[in-house]
Motif scaffolding. Structure first.
Motif, PDB file in Angstrom:
ATOM      1  N   LYS A  23       0.818  -1.207   0.000  1.00  0.00           N
ATOM      2  CA  LYS A  23       0.000   0.000   0.000  1.00  0.00           C
ATOM      3  C   LYS A  23       0.852   1.258   0.000  1.00  0.00           C
ATOM      4  O   LYS A  23       0.583   2.208  -0.718  1.00  0.00           O
ATOM      5  N   SER A  24       1.915   1.261   0.811  1.00  0.00           N
ATOM      6  CA  SER A  24       2.773   2.429   0.872  1.00  0.00           C
ATOM      7  C   SER A  24       3.512   2.624  -0.442  1.00  0.00           C
ATOM      8  O   SER A  24       3.715   3.746  -0.904  1.00  0.00           O
ATOM      9  N   TYR A  25       3.894   1.507  -1.088  1.00  0.00           N
ATOM     10  CA  TYR A  25       4.581   1.611  -2.374  1.00  0.00           C
ATOM     11  C   TYR A  25       3.627   2.151  -3.441  1.00  0.00           C
ATOM     12  O   TYR A  25       3.988   3.025  -4.232  1.00  0.00           O
ATOM     13  N   ALA A  26       2.385   1.653  -3.428  1.00  0.00           N
ATOM     14  CA  ALA A  26       1.413   2.065  -4.439  1.00  0.00           C
ATOM     15  C   ALA A  26       1.141   3.561  -4.359  1.00  0.00           C
ATOM     16  O   ALA A  26       0.908   4.213  -5.374  1.00  0.00           O
ATOM     17  N   LYS A  27       1.165   4.113  -3.144  1.00  0.00           N
ATOM     18  CA  LYS A  27       0.912   5.531  -2.980  1.00  0.00           C
ATOM     19  C   LYS A  27       2.090   6.379  -3.470  1.00  0.00           C
ATOM     20  O   LYS A  27       1.917   7.522  -3.856  1.00  0.00           O
ATOM     21  N   SER A  28       3.299   5.824  -3.419  1.00  0.00           N
ATOM     22  CA  SER A  28       4.487   6.604  -3.720  1.00  0.00           C
ATOM     23  C   SER A  28       4.997   6.409  -5.138  1.00  0.00           C
ATOM     24  O   SER A  28       5.878   7.117  -5.575  1.00  0.00           O
ATOM     25  N   SER A  29       4.463   5.450  -5.900  1.00  0.00           N
ATOM     26  CA  SER A  29       4.979   5.158  -7.232  1.00  0.00           C
ATOM     27  C   SER A  29       3.842   4.880  -8.192  1.00  0.00           C
ATOM     28  O   SER A  29       2.782   4.392  -7.805  1.00  0.00           O
ATOM     29  N   LYS A  30       4.084   5.201  -9.469  1.00  0.00           N
ATOM     30  CA  LYS A  30       3.102   4.895 -10.504  1.00  0.00           C
ATOM     31  C   LYS A  30       3.163   3.430 -10.893  1.00  0.00           C
ATOM     32  O   LYS A  30       2.252   2.908 -11.526  1.00  0.00           O
ATOM     33  N   ASN A  31       4.233   2.746 -10.513  1.00  0.00           N
ATOM     34  CA  ASN A  31       4.420   1.343 -10.869  1.00  0.00           C
ATOM     35  C   ASN A  31       4.438   0.440  -9.649  1.00  0.00           C
ATOM     36  O   ASN A  31       4.689   0.891  -8.528  1.00  0.00           O
ATOM     37  N   ILE A  32       4.183  -0.824  -9.895  1.00  0.00           N
ATOM     38  CA  ILE A  32       4.323  -1.849  -8.860  1.00  0.00           C
ATOM     39  C   ILE A  32       5.296  -2.900  -9.379  1.00  0.00           C
ATOM     40  O   ILE A  32       5.238  -3.299 -10.545  1.00  0.00           O
ATOM     41  N   PHE A  33       6.210  -3.331  -8.528  1.00  0.00           N
ATOM     42  CA  PHE A  33       7.223  -4.306  -8.937  1.00  0.00           C
ATOM     43  C   PHE A  33       6.583  -5.674  -9.166  1.00  0.00           C
ATOM     44  O   PHE A  33       5.673  -6.089  -8.437  1.00  0.00           O
ATOM     45  N   ILE A  34       7.084  -6.381 -10.161  1.00  0.00           N
ATOM     46  CA  ILE A  34       6.638  -7.743 -10.429  1.00  0.00           C
ATOM     47  C   ILE A  34       6.885  -8.635  -9.214  1.00  0.00           C
ATOM     48  O   ILE A  34       6.069  -9.500  -8.887  1.00  0.00           O
ATOM     49  N   LYS A  35       7.993  -8.426  -8.523  1.00  0.00           N
ATOM     50  CA  LYS A  35       8.296  -9.250  -7.355  1.00  0.00           C
ATOM     51  C   LYS A  35       7.281  -9.030  -6.237  1.00  0.00           C
ATOM     52  O   LYS A  35       7.004  -9.950  -5.458  1.00  0.00           O
ATOM     53  N   GLN A  36       6.686  -7.835  -6.165  1.00  0.00           N
ATOM     54  CA  GLN A  36       5.629  -7.592  -5.169  1.00  0.00           C
ATOM     55  C   GLN A  36       4.354  -8.341  -5.538  1.00  0.00           C
ATOM     56  O   GLN A  36       3.659  -8.870  -4.662  1.00  0.00           O
TER      57      GLN A  36
END
Length: 321
Positions: A23-36
């Motif tokens: 959730k914190s990553y999604a708020k801070s980046s336009k992308n999501i890592f494949i590993k996530q």
């Protein structure tokens, strides 16, 4: 007081950590890592020169490196944005995950509580608008009307209330099709078409409405409309429906998979309910134009479309049971 084992406690902490981190990553980046994504679905990752492969005991996802194509359990989908390297790791656009990938894989989190009952089938073109024409003068408007009537009969046997935007060879405007769907308060809209392009082009493709702020799959590098449209209220449901239609139609038609794509076609972008537009083959291709003139093939197509709608309904029923 219930006793929690050390393993259960550890697993719950790790799941919470991954969810919060996501959730914190999604708020801070336009992308999501494949590993996530792999962690979220408990999938293993493998790579080759062209693709990234994710797999668990239930599903598999393949991503095309630097491309917009992905495959969910073997069915192709076109992402809004390409799979790219972000800070050294492969990633996809976050909206492609939230409004496309995740709804298909975890539909129970996104479907409405209303079980679809009232279906609108929209045979494309009609009257003065012939649509595509084959070399042997087979008209798209006639082919898709037959498919729609077959599909209607099958769906009604399974308890659906099915309406059609036209029952004969007449011209109906695009706005009239959307207005009719709204007037009867339909639960689902499916527009049925046949394709035309170069003689070598062949296969099946399904379109759903492009998410606002993004280009459609068919923009070919040119600037086009990225604004919000009424059907964007059903983005997640569209993904679930479109995937169900495409994957089931491939099984019965046995034709090439051209993928689940995004477009802002008038009949779907203005639809007041989950909607998809399907291209059932190419009249410009000799082999497929012959198939589209064969009642047995048209019935196979109709069964695929009906199975897709039934699969969509079953997912909603399971989520609400």
């Amino acid at each position: 007081m219930p006793i929690i084992s050390r393993n259960s406690f550890f697993n719950s902490i790790m799941c919470s950590f991954l969810f919060i981190n996501f959730k914190s990553y999604a708020k801070s980046s336009k992308n999501i890592f494949i590993k996530q994504i792999a962690r979220l679905y408990s999938m293993r990752i493998n790579l080759n020169d062209d693709k990234i492969f994710l797999k668990n005991n239930y599903s598999n996802i393949d991503f095309e490196k630097t491309g917009r194509r992905a495959w969910i359990n073997g069915t192709m989908i076109f992402l809004h944005e390409p799979c790219i390297k972000d800070r050294g790791d492969w990633s996809i656009d976050n909206e492609d995950f939230k409004l496309y990938l995740d709804p298909i894989l975890r539909s129970y989190k996104y479907v409405s509580k209303k079980i679809p009952k009232k279906i609108v089938l929209d045979p494309g073109h009609g009257g003065k608008d012939t649509g595509a024409i084959s070399a042997k003068k087979l008209f798209e408007k006639d082919v898709v009307l037959k498919i729609s009537k077959y599909t209607k009969q099958i769906l009604e046997k399974h308890g659906f209330d099915v309406y059609m935007t036209r029952y004969d060879d007449r011209y109906i405007t695009l706005d009239e099709r959307a207005s009719f769907t709204k007037k009867i308060k339909a639960d689902l809209f499916l527009s049925i078409h046949a394709n035309a392009a170069s003689p070598s082009a062949n296969g099946i493709e399904t379109f759903i409405t492009t998410v606002s702020g993004y280009h459609s799959s068919n923009h070919y590098g040119k600037s086009n409309d990225t604004s919000f449209c009424p059907n964007n209220n059903f983005n997640a449901a569209n993904a679930i429906l479109g995937y169900a239609i495409q994957s089931n139609l491939l099984k019965t038609s046995l034709r090439k998979d051209r993928g689940l794509r995004r477009a802002r076609f008038s009949v779907i972008k203005n639809s007041p309910c989950p909607a998809a537009l399907v291209e059932c083959g190419f009249l410009s291709n000799i082999e497929e134009s012959n198939l589209l003139n064969d009642s047995k093939y048209l019935l196979r197509v109709a069964n695929g479309l009906a199975n897709g709608i039934r699969a969509y309904k079953i997912q909603i029923q399971r989520a609400n049971s």
